[in-house]
Design a protein around this motif. Structure first.
Motif, PDB file in Angstrom:
ATOM      1  N   SER A 187       0.842  -1.203   0.000  1.00 33.34           N
ATOM      2  CA  SER A 187       0.000   0.000   0.000  1.00 33.34           C
ATOM      3  C   SER A 187       0.873   1.249   0.000  1.00 33.34           C
ATOM      4  O   SER A 187       2.098   1.176   0.055  1.00 33.34           O
ATOM      5  N   TYR A 188       0.207   2.403  -0.029  1.00 33.82           N
ATOM      6  CA  TYR A 188       0.875   3.690   0.121  1.00 33.82           C
ATOM      7  C   TYR A 188       1.993   3.879  -0.909  1.00 33.82           C
ATOM      8  O   TYR A 188       3.150   4.123  -0.576  1.00 33.82           O
ATOM      9  N   LEU A 189       1.644   3.729  -2.164  1.00 37.30           N
ATOM     10  CA  LEU A 189       2.653   3.811  -3.211  1.00 37.30           C
ATOM     11  C   LEU A 189       3.062   5.243  -3.521  1.00 37.30           C
ATOM     12  O   LEU A 189       4.105   5.476  -4.118  1.00 37.30           O
ATOM     13  N   GLU A 190       2.245   6.207  -3.123  1.00 39.89           N
ATOM     14  CA  GLU A 190       2.569   7.598  -3.385  1.00 39.89           C
ATOM     15  C   GLU A 190       3.358   8.181  -2.223  1.00 39.89           C
ATOM     16  O   GLU A 190       3.074   7.914  -1.062  1.00 39.89           O
ATOM     17  N   ASP A 191       4.354   9.015  -2.536  1.00 40.45           N
ATOM     18  CA  ASP A 191       5.225   9.562  -1.504  1.00 40.45           C
ATOM     19  C   ASP A 191       4.473  10.365  -0.457  1.00 40.45           C
ATOM     20  O   ASP A 191       4.814  10.363   0.727  1.00 40.45           O
ATOM     21  N   ASP A 192       3.415  11.086  -0.885  1.00 36.14           N
ATOM     22  CA  ASP A 192       2.743  11.981   0.056  1.00 36.14           C
ATOM     23  C   ASP A 192       1.916  11.224   1.096  1.00 36.14           C
ATOM     24  O   ASP A 192       1.488  11.810   2.094  1.00 36.14           O
ATOM     25  N   ILE A 193       1.648   9.937   0.880  1.00 34.34           N
ATOM     26  CA  ILE A 193       0.934   9.161   1.896  1.00 34.34           C
ATOM     27  C   ILE A 193       1.803   8.030   2.425  1.00 34.34           C
ATOM     28  O   ILE A 193       1.313   7.015   2.901  1.00 34.34           O
ATOM     29  N   ALA A 194       3.106   8.202   2.313  1.00 36.46           N
ATOM     30  CA  ALA A 194       4.031   7.202   2.831  1.00 36.46           C
ATOM     31  C   ALA A 194       3.846   7.057   4.340  1.00 36.46           C
ATOM     32  O   ALA A 194       3.428   7.999   5.017  1.00 36.46           O
ATOM     33  N   PRO A 195       4.133   5.879   4.908  1.00 33.33           N
ATOM     34  CA  PRO A 195       3.956   5.660   6.354  1.00 33.33           C
ATOM     35  C   PRO A 195       4.621   6.718   7.223  1.00 33.33           C
ATOM     36  O   PRO A 195       4.040   7.165   8.214  1.00 33.33           O
ATOM     37  N   ALA A 196       5.817   7.151   6.870  1.00 30.63           N
ATOM     38  CA  ALA A 196       6.519   8.142   7.692  1.00 30.63           C
ATOM     39  C   ALA A 196       5.737   9.445   7.764  1.00 30.63           C
ATOM     40  O   ALA A 196       5.654  10.074   8.834  1.00 30.63           O
ATOM     41  N   ASN A 197       5.153   9.863   6.664  1.00 31.15           N
ATOM     42  CA  ASN A 197       4.364  11.098   6.660  1.00 31.15           C
ATOM     43  C   ASN A 197       3.084  10.941   7.473  1.00 31.15           C
ATOM     44  O   ASN A 197       2.681  11.854   8.204  1.00 31.15           O
ATOM     45  N   GLN A 198       2.439   9.800   7.354  1.00 31.65           N
ATOM     46  CA  GLN A 198       1.221   9.565   8.131  1.00 31.65           C
ATOM     47  C   GLN A 198       1.511   9.537   9.630  1.00 31.65           C
ATOM     48  O   GLN A 198       0.746  10.081  10.430  1.00 31.65           O
TER      49      GLN A 198
END
Length: 212
Positions: A187-198
């Motif tokens: 999941s979360y293939l886009e950088d803006d919703i990467a786990p670190a950002n979330q």
């Protein structure tokens, strides 16, 4: 014939215990809890099956022992974070960061998720499950020291149920971080919703709520 001292025998016993637990954890991670046999663990540790059963008469006992060891790995770090000279707010922020460090979100998280799912589907409580519960309580007591300090140092709001709020924050943030870390390969293939950002956004939301 030279007789071994009791202390030396105990050291060997403890070393063997740790070795079995470590080998079992790796096998459980590689194959899954249901697919590992006791013979597999004995073979991996280079011991006979009879020796393994002297330490762990049942597979469930070994599974719980691995789960307890998994939790205990970080207790000293929690104590260090809780006992620092920083404000309660700053210490809580550090705890949240530690709970979702990249090196924390690999094998330890994967095993805990598998274990708690396994335990929840067991037809009856696992042997020695109280040991796991007691270890969780010990960790909670460590966090309570942060909570107590937050009541007096002014770094955390006092017009909220502090104990319930902080434990909820730790549980929610830890569970969320674990979940997205385990799902990140699919999941979360886009950088803006990467786990670190979330995780960063959620941490800011949670900490904003408790600021005075």
């Amino acid at each position: 014939m030279v007789m071994e001292s009791t202390g030396l025998r105990e050291k060997k016993k403890n070393a063997r215990y740790r070795s079995i637990v470590n080998k079992a954890e790796q096998l459980f991670l590689d194959k899954g809890l249901d697919h590992v046999q006791m013979q597999d663990i004995a073979d991996a540790d280079g011991i006979g099956i009879a020796t393994l059963f002297r330490y762990f008469p049942k597979k469930d006992k070994l599974i719980v022992a691995v789960a307890v060891a998994n939790l205990e790995k970080n207790i000293e770090t929690y104590k260090e974070l809780a006992g620092s000279n920083q404000t309660a707010y700053e210490r809580l922020e550090q705890v949240l960061d530690f709970l979702t460090k990249d090196d924390q979100l690999q094998s330890a998280v994967k095993f805990r998720e598998a274990f708690e799912s396994y335990a929840s589907f067991a037809k009856s409580p696992l042997d020695d499950i109280q040991d796991y519960i007691d270890t969780q309580k010990e960790i909670a007591r460590i966090f309570m020291s942060i909570i107590d300090d937050g009541r007096t140092d002014g770094s955390i709001r006092t017009n909220i149920p502090v104990k319930e709020t902080l434990i909820t924050i730790i549980n929610a943030y830890g569970t969320f971080g674990n979940n997205i870390a385990l799902k990140s390969p699919i999941s979360y293939l886009e950088d803006d919703i990467a786990p670190a950002n979330q995780r960063r956004i959620l941490k800011e939301m949670l900490l904003t709520y408790i600021r005075p």
